[in-house]
Design an enzyme around this catalytic site. Sequence first.
Site, mmCIF file in Angstrom:
data_model
loop_
_atom_site.group_PDB
_atom_site.id
_atom_site.type_symbol
_atom_site.label_atom_id
_atom_site.label_comp_id
_atom_site.label_asym_id
_atom_site.label_seq_id
_atom_site.Cartn_x
_atom_site.Cartn_y
_atom_site.Cartn_z
ATOM 1 N NE ARG A 363 -4.146 1.918 2.004
ATOM 2 C CZ ARG A 363 -4.199 3.237 2.181
ATOM 3 N NH1 ARG A 363 -3.137 3.881 2.640
ATOM 4 N NH2 ARG A 363 -5.294 3.916 1.903
ATOM 5 C CB CYS A 364 4.008 2.128 1.748
ATOM 6 S SG CYS A 364 3.536 2.071 3.482
ATOM 7 C CG MET A 365 6.227 0.141 -2.114
ATOM 8 S SD MET A 365 7.244 -1.224 -2.731
ATOM 9 C CE MET A 365 6.035 -2.554 -2.795
#
Length: 375
Positions: A363-365
């Site tokens: 999700r961060c990426m």
Amino acid sequence: MFDDIPYLPIAQQEHDNFADTLRQNQVEVLYLEKLVVEALDAGGETVKADFLTQMLAESGYVAGVLHTVLKDYLNSMTTEEMVVKLMAGVRKNELDYVPLDLVSAAEEQDYPFFLDPMPNLYFTRDPAASIGDGLSINHMTFPARQRESLFMATIIAHHPRFANQGLHVWRDRDQTTRIEGGDELVLSDTVIAIGVSERTAASAIEDIARSLFANQSGFEKVLAIRIPHNHAMMHLDTVFTMINHDQFTVHPGILGEGGQIDTWTLTAGKNGELDIKHDRDLKRVLKEVLNLDDLDLIPTGGGDPLIADREQWNDGSNTLAIAPGVVVTYNRNYVSNQVLREHGLKVLEVLSSELSRGRGGPRCMSMPLVREDLS
């Protein structure tokens, strides 16, 4: 911002595997640097010049000889070369120039960069967040990352696919209070959750809530969820993500006895003010705002405290939902992945031995720009 140094060739292979996994599941993948290049080229020479001037100013070179030297150096490149160089940084040994001013002379002589690199850019989630028919373009917490959101501001203002398309900027980057996209979780077309965290201030949440309510965004409730302020739990999405209409991942470490955590529900009050309701029962709050009879909070590591902490360090809760009940996860979090499958989720595992060293998950990426409206 890194705790370790990823081995670049393997990290690149893993990132390609991540992108390929998305494409194989009907997701259009856009790369940040390409969008920035296309936006600058579409905007023309004036836009490109203004962008470079702003980037240099935010890098500490508002004016002066070194400002001019860097500007000339970067302007000698193609747009693509310039954008990549800004992201990768400009080393001192690249320029045939020795500064003679006092500020430069007083600096650490062994420091290798004139322009610092932006390695955290592979976490595209944080500089901005799509919210309904608009987005927030964020003032980030640490100086090392604050320049990053200028790229998204440029894309939204000048890229042919996004400029003049009726997009709303609910909160722009020219603010003094901090907010980051990893703390912004859209739960429905009327509800957004935002973490009160190491990276997002309560005052910024109030600010964006007022903007959403005042500008007919369609959002009626903002949930402010307080999480521990530490590096292992830097954003809400590192400990809590929505993965289906009625299913969420949650790291047990954020919940107190009986599943308690401070949660405030913000709604529009009179005269532009906010009405705020406090509760500590997260499950009850989620059921109420999402109109659900029940929901499934799935603990990282199956709730085992040792496994949960180990897999949380490698972002076991940081799942990317690409459709209801379909999630992308790191393959190294094998206990959490099996638990998700046991709860009926389709789990798409991606390679993660090096990417995980940056302390951010799938999700961060990713920064979803457009999602299908399921309502």
